[in-house]
Design a protein around this motif. Structure first.
Motif, mmCIF file in Angstrom:
data_model
loop_
_atom_site.group_PDB
_atom_site.id
_atom_site.type_symbol
_atom_site.label_atom_id
_atom_site.label_comp_id
_atom_site.label_asym_id
_atom_site.label_seq_id
_atom_site.Cartn_x
_atom_site.Cartn_y
_atom_site.Cartn_z
ATOM 1 N N GLN A 1 -6.387 64.261 46.872
ATOM 2 C CA GLN A 1 -5.084 64.976 46.686
ATOM 3 C C GLN A 1 -4.203 64.183 47.897
ATOM 4 N N TYR A 2 -4.784 63.371 48.443
ATOM 5 C CA TYR A 2 -4.010 62.569 49.371
ATOM 6 C C TYR A 2 -3.339 61.423 48.619
ATOM 7 N N ILE A 3 -3.365 61.227 47.345
ATOM 8 C CA ILE A 3 -3.014 60.064 46.638
ATOM 9 C C ILE A 3 -1.553 60.082 46.492
ATOM 10 N N LYS A 4 -1.079 61.492 46.428
ATOM 11 C CA LYS A 4 0.592 61.624 46.141
ATOM 12 C C LYS A 4 0.967 61.129 47.785
ATOM 13 N N GLN A 5 0.512 61.538 49.051
ATOM 14 C CA GLN A 5 1.169 61.144 50.142
ATOM 15 C C GLN A 5 0.829 59.524 50.286
ATOM 16 N N ALA A 6 -0.163 59.127 49.826
ATOM 17 C CA ALA A 6 -0.371 57.668 49.990
ATOM 18 C C ALA A 6 0.697 56.696 49.179
ATOM 19 N N LEU A 7 0.921 57.237 48.040
ATOM 20 C CA LEU A 7 1.904 56.607 47.259
ATOM 21 C C LEU A 7 3.382 56.632 47.881
ATOM 22 N N VAL A 8 3.455 57.784 48.545
ATOM 23 C CA VAL A 8 4.926 57.688 49.096
ATOM 24 C C VAL A 8 5.007 56.732 50.317
ATOM 25 N N VAL A 9 3.907 56.669 51.081
ATOM 26 C CA VAL A 9 3.915 56.073 52.125
ATOM 27 C C VAL A 9 3.901 54.523 52.020
ATOM 28 N N THR A 10 3.085 54.040 51.052
ATOM 29 C CA THR A 10 2.922 52.784 50.476
ATOM 30 C C THR A 10 4.368 52.128 49.851
ATOM 31 N N ASN A 11 5.087 53.302 49.188
ATOM 32 C CA ASN A 11 6.336 52.842 48.642
ATOM 33 C C ASN A 11 7.354 52.567 49.606
ATOM 34 N N ILE A 12 7.183 53.355 50.587
ATOM 35 C CA ILE A 12 8.255 53.315 51.829
ATOM 36 C C ILE A 12 7.892 52.164 52.636
ATOM 37 N N MET A 13 6.470 51.625 52.761
ATOM 38 C CA MET A 13 6.239 50.499 53.486
ATOM 39 C C MET A 13 6.754 49.257 52.720
ATOM 40 N N SER A 14 6.854 49.237 51.401
ATOM 41 C CA SER A 14 7.285 48.118 50.542
ATOM 42 C C SER A 14 8.530 47.785 51.039
ATOM 43 N N TYR B 1 9.123 56.093 42.534
ATOM 44 C CA TYR B 1 10.163 57.252 42.526
ATOM 45 C C TYR B 1 9.678 58.169 41.610
ATOM 46 N N PHE B 2 9.520 57.668 40.235
ATOM 47 C CA PHE B 2 9.420 58.592 39.050
ATOM 48 C C PHE B 2 8.161 59.190 38.979
ATOM 49 N N ILE B 3 6.996 58.519 39.581
ATOM 50 C CA ILE B 3 5.848 59.275 39.590
ATOM 51 C C ILE B 3 5.523 60.429 40.552
ATOM 52 N N SER B 4 6.687 60.324 41.713
ATOM 53 C CA SER B 4 6.737 61.338 42.774
ATOM 54 C C SER B 4 7.516 62.696 42.249
ATOM 55 N N ASP B 5 7.287 63.708 43.216
ATOM 56 C CA ASP B 5 8.174 64.985 42.940
ATOM 57 C C ASP B 5 9.526 64.349 43.176
#
Length: 470
Positions: free
Chosen positions: A78-91, A123-127
């Motif tokens: 379930q942490y995949i959602k948060q991991a994607l957000v953090v990874t994208n911000i870090m990019s 962006y598009f795979i996130s809420d």
């Protein structure tokens, strides 16, 4: 659905949506982000080997964050959602990961486009709410890093960044809203599919079609449709029913594909000797969705009241039969009694026993009817017992009139399959037999009830194993 966050107010529904999105899109994209892990790791190693420590801290930091996120995901997906957000911000901080002296201007442009594409995917795979956080983070990061490195704040560049962020936020909102509406639509269809057997208690076939594409989605009480075969799956039975059923001698399937069938009205149709009423309805949100409902089957289990014309023909047939063979008068009167009194009794009968008895009864007037079959069987069949006896009486009657008695027996090749038992008569006077058969009021009235198909000139009599409909 909340107006601003777009989250479903029902927590169970929201959890179901998040789980579906996780399995369909977020998990594959998350595993694909490890390409950043590899690329940043390679860059950090090369910088270390060369002895230049130029901004390698950014690469090491990116790798460290991804490693921490990977450990969290291993414990709970379930942490995949948060991991994607953090990874994208870090990019967004990778904007600093360039050597301005060794990198060409076109390379700056190419790298920027590539990063922007990866960020847009995030962006598009996130809420919607997470997408807004990422977009604002990237906007802030771009303005700050660009201003520090250029030693100025460019109004045009900043305005363009803000405007593009506003547009991307609006696009994320529309995209997430439509995705959630589609999810609700799928849930609605699934609920309807589960509820249909309770709402429509009659047998039905639900399918979708577009042009020549045809797909059976569900069925209810498929065994009640004419032509049902136990060794076929429900989809095969449904397809065969739709393709074999005729409406005014046109295939039901052809009418459905051409949209020439009438909707929401009872339609008379038939399959072989079975006759029934069906109703076709549109279903769901798309016009290609259809339901064929078996509305009414008109069984002939009640006593039939014969018309005056039929009785007149009956009397005429009885007179013709009694002119040459006096003994037939008794059988014909017996037949008349069976037709008029309790003539719709359904029983298990043996065709072989019936033929054996008739061979003995008519041995003075007709050579025995010899059954030729590949396997030993009594040829059991469940049907209208009185009608099938009457039918055999008349067949023997016609054989006596058309086949001269000789030492040769009359052969009947028997073939048994799932739908019917076929008797293929081998006669010398086939034409004469067919003419008399077509004029016989008994055979014409009975054959549509007990036969799979009407008798043709090839003299293949097919006794239906299914209880025929009117």
């Amino acid at each position: 659905m909340h107006r601003f966050s777009l989250n479903f107010e029902d927590k169970k529904l929201e959890d179901q949506f998040q789980n579906e999105k996780l399995q369909k899109i977020r998990k594959p994209v998350y595993y694909a982000t490890f390409i950043f892990f590899v690329l940043n790791g390679m860059k950090a190693i090369l910088e270390f080997i060369r002895g230049t420590r130029f901004q390698s801290e950014i690469n090491v930091g990116f790798i460290t964050v991804q490693a921490i996120m990977a450990i969290m995901v291993l414990k709970n997906q379930q942490y995949i959602k948060q991991a994607l957000v953090v990874t994208n911000i870090m990019s967004g901080f990778l904007q600093m990961n360039f050597n301005e002296e060794a990198t060409a201007k076109q390379e700056f442009y190419s790298f920027g486009n590539s990063y922007a594409l990866f960020q847009a995917i995030g962006y598009f795979i996130s809420d919607f709410r997470d997408g807004v956080i990422q977009a604002l983070s990237h906007l802030t990061t771009k303005i700050i890093i660009t201003s520090i490195h250029s030693y100025k704040v460019d109004p045009l560049c900043t305005s363009l960044a803000i405007t593009s962020t506003i547009f991307i936020v609006l696009t994320i909102y529309v995209s997430d809203f439509n995705y959630r509406k589609q999810f609700l639509s799928n849930i609605s269809d699934n609920v309807w599919d589960k509820q249909l057997p309770f709402l429509i208690k009659k047998p039905y076939i639900k399918f979708t079609h577009k042009n020549t594409y045809f797909n059976i989605t569900s069925c209810n009480q498929i065994q009640k449709f004419a032509g049902y075969k136990t060794d076929y799956c429900y989809g095969c039975n449904a397809r065969e029913f739709l393709s074999e059923t005729k409406i005014n001698n046109v295939s039901l399937l052809n009418k459905l594909l051409s949209d020439s069938v009438l909707f929401n009205t009872d339609i008379e149709a038939h399959l072989k000797c079975s006759r029934f009423n069906i109703r076709v309805c549109m279903y769901g949100f798309e016009k290609m969705n259809r339901i064929v409902i078996l509305e009414k089957v008109m069984t002939k289990e009640k006593v039939k009241q014969f018309s005056y014309e039929f009785r007149k023909d009956l009397v005429q047939t009885l007179k013709q039969g009694s002119t040459k063979f006096q003994f037939l008068l008794f059988y014909n009167w017996g037949i008349q009694s069976c037709l008029l009194i309790n003539n719709m009794q359904i029983k298990q009968v043996s065709l072989l026993d019936i033929i054996s008895k008739l061979n003995k009864t008519y041995r003075r007037y007709l050579s025995p009817l010899r059954i030729i079959t590949s396997k030993k069987s009594k040829l059991q069949i469940r049907t209208y017992s009185n009608l099938i006896k009457i039918y055999f009486f008349q067949i023997y009657h016609l054989l006596i009139l058309t086949q001269p008695r000789s030492q040769d027996k009359i052969d009947a090749f028997v073939k048994e399959n799932e739908e019917y038992i076929e008797f293929h008569l081998q006669l010398k006077a086939m034409r004469e037999f067919c003419v008399l058969y077509s004029k016989n009021i008994f055979t014409q009235q009975i054959e549509r009830v007990i036969l799979w198909e009407r008798l043709k000139n090839d003299l293949r009599i097919q006794f239906s194993k299914q209880i025929s409909f009117k």
